[in-house]
Design an enzyme around this catalytic site. Structure first.
Site, PDB file in Angstrom:
ATOM      1  CG  ASP A  31      48.230  73.329   2.519  1.00  0.00           C
ATOM      2  OD1 ASP A  31      47.472  74.291   2.384  1.00  0.00           O
ATOM      3  OD2 ASP A  31      47.928  72.190   2.129  1.00  0.00           O
ATOM      4  CE  LYS A  91      48.780  75.345  -1.879  1.00  0.00           C
ATOM      5  NZ  LYS A  91      48.242  73.978  -1.930  1.00  0.00           N
ATOM      6  NE  ARG A 138      59.453  64.815  -4.742  1.00  0.00           N
ATOM      7  CZ  ARG A 138      58.672  65.130  -3.721  1.00  0.00           C
ATOM      8  NH1 ARG A 138      58.564  66.383  -3.338  1.00  0.00           N
ATOM      9  NH2 ARG A 138      58.002  64.200  -3.067  1.00  0.00           N
TER      10      ARG A 138
HETATM   11  P1  IMP Z   1      50.785  71.319   5.892  1.00  0.00           P
HETATM   12  O1  IMP Z   1      51.076  70.411   7.036  1.00  0.00           O
HETATM   13  O2  IMP Z   1      49.316  71.319   5.569  1.00  0.00           O
HETATM   14  O3  IMP Z   1      51.293  72.719   6.087  1.00  0.00           O
HETATM   15  O4  IMP Z   1      51.441  70.648   4.618  1.00  0.00           O
HETATM   16  C1  IMP Z   1      52.659  71.013   4.137  1.00  0.00           C
HETATM   17  C2  IMP Z   1      53.177  69.988   3.165  1.00  0.00           C
HETATM   18  O5  IMP Z   1      52.150  69.559   2.265  1.00  0.00           O
HETATM   19  C3  IMP Z   1      54.237  70.594   2.276  1.00  0.00           C
HETATM   20  O6  IMP Z   1      55.515  70.468   2.853  1.00  0.00           O
HETATM   21  C4  IMP Z   1      54.072  69.826   0.992  1.00  0.00           C
HETATM   22  O7  IMP Z   1      54.825  68.652   1.028  1.00  0.00           O
HETATM   23  C5  IMP Z   1      52.605  69.471   0.937  1.00  0.00           C
HETATM   24  N1  IMP Z   1      51.849  70.421   0.092  1.00  0.00           N
HETATM   25  C6  IMP Z   1      50.955  71.349   0.487  1.00  0.00           C
HETATM   26  N2  IMP Z   1      50.446  72.028  -0.543  1.00  0.00           N
HETATM   27  C7  IMP Z   1      51.053  71.524  -1.642  1.00  0.00           C
HETATM   28  C8  IMP Z   1      50.946  71.840  -3.048  1.00  0.00           C
HETATM   29  O8  IMP Z   1      50.209  72.730  -3.509  1.00  0.00           O
HETATM   30  N3  IMP Z   1      51.729  71.096  -3.878  1.00  0.00           N
HETATM   31  C9  IMP Z   1      52.568  70.114  -3.425  1.00  0.00           C
HETATM   32  N4  IMP Z   1      52.704  69.797  -2.133  1.00  0.00           N
HETATM   33  C10 IMP Z   1      51.937  70.495  -1.248  1.00  0.00           C
END
Ligand code: IMP
Ligand code: MG
Length: 191
Positions: free
Chosen positions: A107, A135, A169
């Site tokens: 993300d 994403k 999940r």
């Molecule tokens: P980041 O640090 O923002 O890249 O967050 C990554 C983590 O956020 C992932 O490993 C997921 O656990 C959670 N995450 C981000 N987007 C989603 C989503 O759309 N659905 C469920 N979990 C998400």
């Protein structure tokens, strides 16, 4: 517990499509790591578990698996805090090994970039990332991701390892949440 059908906006990636793509990724990884005798897949708990178990069986070379748990999202939150806490570390030394980090979704990139920093300090022979979902529009920190299952738009998704407040999940597909409906339904869970 609410039935997911009540807040499912759409099925983004159906089971068959997931299966096919995971097999392709497994073949690609098998080719790329063919000469390696020290491959270790590191799964970030818990979201990556379903992907890991399918992916590892699609890879046709000897490999080890390890788990690491990091906390970045609290229940109910939809934003990454930028803070990552390691709550479960690896059991083995990854020095001089070919490490492939298995992620469910990237993300902001905050989680991944912190984990990569920590792992590279342990001097693996190589360090790459495979993620089921990307994403890409949400990236705040650039991260080098070698294998991407599916690039997706900025929508909150669940299923196939990804959770919605720690549930769902176990669904075999990746679905998009209808956030409005979910918000209205959620308080009823506690009744
Ligand atoms: P980041 O640090 O923002 O890249 O967050 C990554 C983590 O956020 C992932 O490993 C997921 O656990 C959670 N995450 C981000 N987007 C989603 C989503 O759309 N659905 C469920 N979990 C998400
Ligand atoms: Mg995760």
């Amino acid at each position: 517990m609410i039935n997911y059908e009540e807040f499912l906006f759409e099925i983004l990636i159906p089971e068959e499509k997931l299966k096919k793509r995971v097999l392709e990724l497994g073949e690609q990884i098998t080719q790329d790591y063919g000469g390696s005798s020290s491959l270790v897949l590191i799964c970030i708990l818990r979201g990556g578990v379903v992907f890991l178990t399918d992916l590892m069986r699609a890879i046709d070379i000897p490999l080890a698996i390890e788990f690491m748990a990091v906390e970045s999202y609290g229940t109910g939150l939809r934003e990454s805090s930028g803070q990552v806490r390691i709550s479960h570390d690896l059991r083995t030394d990854i020095h001089n090994r070919d490490v492939l980090l298995v992620e469910d979704i990237i993300d902001s990139g905050q989680t991944l970039s912190s984990v990569l920093e920590l792992l590279s300090a342990r001097k693996p022979k190589s360090l790459e990332v495979v993620t089921l979902l990307d994403k890409y529009d949400r990236r705040e920190i650039p991260v080098n991701v070698k294998y991407v299952g599916f690039p997706i738009e900025n929508k909150f998704v669940f299923g196939y390892g990804l959770d919605l407040d720690d549930l769902y999940r176990n669904l075999p597909f990746v679905g998009v949440v209808d956030e409005e409906k979910y918000k209205l339904l959620k308080p009823k869970q506690k009744e």
